[in-house]
Design a protein around this motif. Structure first.
Motif, PDB file in Angstrom:
ATOM      1  N   PHE A  22     -26.976 -20.440 -30.140  1.00  0.00           N
ATOM      2  CA  PHE A  22     -26.707 -19.598 -28.978  1.00  0.00           C
ATOM      3  C   PHE A  22     -27.871 -18.696 -28.602  1.00  0.00           C
ATOM      4  O   PHE A  22     -28.118 -18.463 -27.431  1.00  0.00           O
ATOM      5  CB  PHE A  22     -25.435 -18.781 -29.172  1.00  0.00           C
ATOM      6  CG  PHE A  22     -24.184 -19.615 -29.221  1.00  0.00           C
ATOM      7  CD1 PHE A  22     -24.176 -20.919 -28.753  1.00  0.00           C
ATOM      8  CD2 PHE A  22     -23.029 -19.108 -29.744  1.00  0.00           C
ATOM      9  CE1 PHE A  22     -23.024 -21.696 -28.792  1.00  0.00           C
ATOM     10  CE2 PHE A  22     -21.868 -19.870 -29.793  1.00  0.00           C
ATOM     11  CZ  PHE A  22     -21.870 -21.164 -29.310  1.00  0.00           C
ATOM     12  N   GLY A  23     -28.585 -18.180 -29.568  1.00  0.00           N
ATOM     13  CA  GLY A  23     -29.729 -17.325 -29.277  1.00  0.00           C
ATOM     14  C   GLY A  23     -30.943 -18.091 -28.780  1.00  0.00           C
ATOM     15  O   GLY A  23     -31.923 -17.491 -28.352  1.00  0.00           O
ATOM     16  N   LYS A  24     -30.857 -19.419 -28.791  1.00  0.00           N
ATOM     17  CA  LYS A  24     -31.984 -20.257 -28.379  1.00  0.00           C
ATOM     18  C   LYS A  24     -31.795 -20.870 -26.993  1.00  0.00           C
ATOM     19  O   LYS A  24     -32.666 -21.581 -26.521  1.00  0.00           O
ATOM     20  CB  LYS A  24     -32.193 -21.367 -29.405  1.00  0.00           C
ATOM     21  CG  LYS A  24     -32.556 -20.829 -30.761  1.00  0.00           C
ATOM     22  CD  LYS A  24     -32.665 -21.921 -31.782  1.00  0.00           C
ATOM     23  CE  LYS A  24     -33.159 -21.302 -33.060  1.00  0.00           C
ATOM     24  NZ  LYS A  24     -32.499 -21.623 -34.215  1.00  0.00           N
ATOM     25  N   VAL A  25     -30.648 -20.615 -26.375  1.00  0.00           N
ATOM     26  CA  VAL A  25     -30.382 -21.175 -25.050  1.00  0.00           C
ATOM     27  C   VAL A  25     -30.236 -20.046 -24.030  1.00  0.00           C
ATOM     28  O   VAL A  25     -29.953 -18.902 -24.380  1.00  0.00           O
ATOM     29  CB  VAL A  25     -29.123 -22.079 -25.040  1.00  0.00           C
ATOM     30  CG1 VAL A  25     -29.289 -23.260 -25.974  1.00  0.00           C
ATOM     31  CG2 VAL A  25     -27.877 -21.294 -25.393  1.00  0.00           C
ATOM     32  N   ARG A  53     -22.588 -10.936 -27.780  1.00  0.00           N
ATOM     33  CA  ARG A  53     -23.324 -10.558 -28.997  1.00  0.00           C
ATOM     34  C   ARG A  53     -23.955 -11.755 -29.711  1.00  0.00           C
ATOM     35  O   ARG A  53     -24.669 -11.573 -30.690  1.00  0.00           O
ATOM     36  CB  ARG A  53     -22.390  -9.830 -29.957  1.00  0.00           C
ATOM     37  CG  ARG A  53     -21.927  -8.478 -29.448  1.00  0.00           C
ATOM     38  CD  ARG A  53     -21.189  -7.676 -30.517  1.00  0.00           C
ATOM     39  NE  ARG A  53     -20.011  -8.355 -31.038  1.00  0.00           N
ATOM     40  CZ  ARG A  53     -18.763  -8.172 -30.616  1.00  0.00           C
ATOM     41  NH1 ARG A  53     -18.527  -7.331 -29.629  1.00  0.00           N
ATOM     42  NH2 ARG A  53     -17.760  -8.812 -31.170  1.00  0.00           N
ATOM     43  N   LEU A  54     -23.722 -12.967 -29.222  1.00  0.00           N
ATOM     44  CA  LEU A  54     -24.208 -14.151 -29.930  1.00  0.00           C
ATOM     45  C   LEU A  54     -25.652 -14.534 -29.575  1.00  0.00           C
ATOM     46  O   LEU A  54     -26.192 -15.461 -30.151  1.00  0.00           O
ATOM     47  CB  LEU A  54     -23.262 -15.336 -29.695  1.00  0.00           C
ATOM     48  CG  LEU A  54     -21.836 -15.124 -30.210  1.00  0.00           C
ATOM     49  CD1 LEU A  54     -20.984 -16.339 -29.902  1.00  0.00           C
ATOM     50  CD2 LEU A  54     -21.824 -14.812 -31.699  1.00  0.00           C
ATOM     51  N   GLY A  55     -26.267 -13.844 -28.617  1.00  0.00           N
ATOM     52  CA  GLY A  55     -27.694 -14.019 -28.400  1.00  0.00           C
ATOM     53  C   GLY A  55     -28.140 -14.741 -27.147  1.00  0.00           C
ATOM     54  O   GLY A  55     -29.333 -14.763 -26.847  1.00  0.00           O
ATOM     55  N   SER A  56     -27.243 -15.347 -26.408  1.00  0.00           N
ATOM     56  CA  SER A  56     -27.643 -16.045 -25.184  1.00  0.00           C
ATOM     57  C   SER A  56     -27.936 -15.032 -24.082  1.00  0.00           C
ATOM     58  O   SER A  56     -27.416 -13.922 -24.086  1.00  0.00           O
ATOM     59  CB  SER A  56     -26.524 -16.986 -24.740  1.00  0.00           C
ATOM     60  OG  SER A  56     -26.874 -17.633 -23.551  1.00  0.00           O
ATOM     61  N   TYR A  69     -15.348 -15.747 -16.180  1.00  0.00           N
ATOM     62  CA  TYR A  69     -15.836 -14.430 -16.562  1.00  0.00           C
ATOM     63  C   TYR A  69     -17.303 -14.606 -16.912  1.00  0.00           C
ATOM     64  O   TYR A  69     -17.645 -15.494 -17.708  1.00  0.00           O
ATOM     65  CB  TYR A  69     -15.045 -13.885 -17.758  1.00  0.00           C
ATOM     66  CG  TYR A  69     -13.555 -13.984 -17.529  1.00  0.00           C
ATOM     67  CD1 TYR A  69     -12.891 -13.034 -16.760  1.00  0.00           C
ATOM     68  CD2 TYR A  69     -12.818 -15.059 -18.033  1.00  0.00           C
ATOM     69  CE1 TYR A  69     -11.526 -13.147 -16.512  1.00  0.00           C
ATOM     70  CE2 TYR A  69     -11.467 -15.172 -17.791  1.00  0.00           C
ATOM     71  CZ  TYR A  69     -10.824 -14.222 -17.031  1.00  0.00           C
ATOM     72  OH  TYR A  69      -9.485 -14.334 -16.774  1.00  0.00           O
ATOM     73  N   VAL A  70     -18.164 -13.807 -16.311  1.00  0.00           N
ATOM     74  CA  VAL A  70     -19.596 -13.964 -16.538  1.00  0.00           C
ATOM     75  C   VAL A  70     -20.217 -12.651 -17.003  1.00  0.00           C
ATOM     76  O   VAL A  70     -19.705 -11.557 -16.707  1.00  0.00           O
ATOM     77  CB  VAL A  70     -20.335 -14.471 -15.276  1.00  0.00           C
ATOM     78  CG1 VAL A  70     -19.826 -15.850 -14.868  1.00  0.00           C
ATOM     79  CG2 VAL A  70     -20.213 -13.490 -14.121  1.00  0.00           C
ATOM     80  N   TRP A  71     -21.324 -12.771 -17.710  1.00  0.00           N
ATOM     81  CA  TRP A  71     -22.079 -11.631 -18.218  1.00  0.00           C
ATOM     82  C   TRP A  71     -23.519 -12.089 -18.403  1.00  0.00           C
ATOM     83  O   TRP A  71     -23.773 -13.249 -18.736  1.00  0.00           O
ATOM     84  CB  TRP A  71     -21.515 -11.192 -19.566  1.00  0.00           C
ATOM     85  CG  TRP A  71     -22.381 -10.206 -20.298  1.00  0.00           C
ATOM     86  CD1 TRP A  71     -22.322  -8.848 -20.211  1.00  0.00           C
ATOM     87  CD2 TRP A  71     -23.440 -10.495 -21.223  1.00  0.00           C
ATOM     88  NE1 TRP A  71     -23.287  -8.286 -21.017  1.00  0.00           N
ATOM     89  CE2 TRP A  71     -23.986  -9.284 -21.651  1.00  0.00           C
ATOM     90  CE3 TRP A  71     -23.983 -11.691 -21.722  1.00  0.00           C
ATOM     91  CZ2 TRP A  71     -25.034  -9.206 -22.555  1.00  0.00           C
ATOM     92  CZ3 TRP A  71     -25.037 -11.610 -22.615  1.00  0.00           C
ATOM     93  CH2 TRP A  71     -25.549 -10.388 -23.031  1.00  0.00           C
ATOM     94  N   SER A  72     -24.462 -11.175 -18.173  1.00  0.00           N
ATOM     95  CA  SER A  72     -25.853 -11.481 -18.518  1.00  0.00           C
ATOM     96  C   SER A  72     -26.465 -10.300 -19.238  1.00  0.00           C
ATOM     97  O   SER A  72     -26.094  -9.140 -19.007  1.00  0.00           O
ATOM     98  CB  SER A  72     -26.684 -11.811 -17.277  1.00  0.00           C
ATOM     99  OG  SER A  72     -26.975 -10.640 -16.543  1.00  0.00           O
ATOM    100  N   ARG A  73     -27.375 -10.605 -20.135  1.00  0.00           N
ATOM    101  CA  ARG A  73     -28.085  -9.582 -20.886  1.00  0.00           C
ATOM    102  C   ARG A  73     -28.860  -8.663 -19.944  1.00  0.00           C
ATOM    103  O   ARG A  73     -28.880  -7.452 -20.123  1.00  0.00           O
ATOM    104  CB  ARG A  73     -29.048 -10.242 -21.878  1.00  0.00           C
ATOM    105  CG  ARG A  73     -29.784  -9.252 -22.733  1.00  0.00           C
ATOM    106  CD  ARG A  73     -30.789  -9.905 -23.699  1.00  0.00           C
ATOM    107  NE  ARG A  73     -30.294 -11.135 -24.295  1.00  0.00           N
ATOM    108  CZ  ARG A  73     -30.921 -12.325 -24.228  1.00  0.00           C
ATOM    109  NH1 ARG A  73     -32.063 -12.433 -23.588  1.00  0.00           N
ATOM    110  NH2 ARG A  73     -30.407 -13.383 -24.801  1.00  0.00           N
ATOM    111  N   ASP A  74     -29.486  -9.239 -18.915  1.00  0.00           N
ATOM    112  CA  ASP A  74     -30.308  -8.450 -17.991  1.00  0.00           C
ATOM    113  C   ASP A  74     -29.492  -7.397 -17.256  1.00  0.00           C
ATOM    114  O   ASP A  74     -29.910  -6.252 -17.131  1.00  0.00           O
ATOM    115  CB  ASP A  74     -31.010  -9.356 -16.975  1.00  0.00           C
ATOM    116  CG  ASP A  74     -32.021 -10.281 -17.631  1.00  0.00           C
ATOM    117  OD1 ASP A  74     -32.495  -9.972 -18.743  1.00  0.00           O
ATOM    118  OD2 ASP A  74     -32.338 -11.313 -17.017  1.00  0.00           O
ATOM    119  N   GLY A  75     -28.346  -7.777 -16.735  1.00  0.00           N
ATOM    120  CA  GLY A  75     -27.512  -6.839 -15.979  1.00  0.00           C
ATOM    121  C   GLY A  75     -26.558  -6.058 -16.861  1.00  0.00           C
ATOM    122  O   GLY A  75     -26.103  -4.989 -16.501  1.00  0.00           O
ATOM    123  N   ASP A  76     -26.221  -6.620 -18.022  1.00  0.00           N
ATOM    124  CA  ASP A  76     -25.268  -6.055 -18.973  1.00  0.00           C
ATOM    125  C   ASP A  76     -23.982  -5.587 -18.297  1.00  0.00           C
ATOM    126  O   ASP A  76     -23.450  -4.530 -18.604  1.00  0.00           O
ATOM    127  CB  ASP A  76     -25.898  -4.930 -19.800  1.00  0.00           C
ATOM    128  CG  ASP A  76     -25.055  -4.614 -21.038  1.00  0.00           C
ATOM    129  OD1 ASP A  76     -24.318  -5.512 -21.505  1.00  0.00           O
ATOM    130  OD2 ASP A  76     -25.114  -3.468 -21.521  1.00  0.00           O
TER     131      ASP A  76
END
Length: 157
Positions: A22-25, A53-56, A69-76
């Motif tokens: 997950f942290g690699k995709v 929390r899994l890294g994607s 349901y969507v989420w992105s690290r950039d927008g949090d």
């Protein structure tokens, strides 16, 4: 790179090994049964929190007629994307159409909410007939016209 961890059963599945991917995709798109089972919860907010929390870089949990349901690290920020209203003729391939539209939207905009709307529109256009709709300027115009409506229907989780 996107990953769709779809599990009918967890029997024989090396989940720990899958988790390491997950942290690699860039994008992970589990379906609702997989997402809730792994998260151990069925509240959309907590499910997204677990998967985030899994890294994607981006998560999109597909929940069929209930939307996604969507989420992105950039927008949090996490968003509920309702399904686009349509008459369902054949649901075959809706998840794949959603994933394709999501990836196009994510690549084009870098915005999880808008990418989720692209996915919802793609799925709606597929399920209203049997088979793929023929690509045309009219179909593309219709899809572009639906983005604003779809964005207005979203809500923050």
């Amino acid at each position: 790179v996107s990953l769709e961890p779809l599990t009918i059963t967890f029997s024989g599945l090396d989940w720990d090994r899958m988790l390491s991917l997950f942290g690699k995709v860039d994008v992970v798109t589990p379906d609702w049964p997989t997402a809730t089972r792994q998260a151990g919860d069925d509240d959309p907010r907590r499910v997204i929190e677990y998967w985030s929390r899994l890294g994607s870089g981006m998560i999109a949990v597909r929940h069929g007629a209930r939307g996604s349901y969507v989420w992105s690290r950039d927008g949090d920020e996490a968003w509920h994307i309702p399904a686009v209203p349509t008459t369902v003729v054949d649901p075959t391939g809706a998840g794949n159409a959603y994933g394709g539209g999501l990836c196009v939207g994510w690549t084009a905009t870098g915005d999880a909410r808008q990418a989720g709307c692209y996915g919802a529109i793609s799925a709606a256009m597929l399920v209203r007939q049997v088979g793929l709709p023929p690509m045309s300027a009219e179909l593309q115009d219709e899809a572009k016209g639906l983005v604003e409506q779809a964005m207005a229907a979203t809500r923050r989780l």
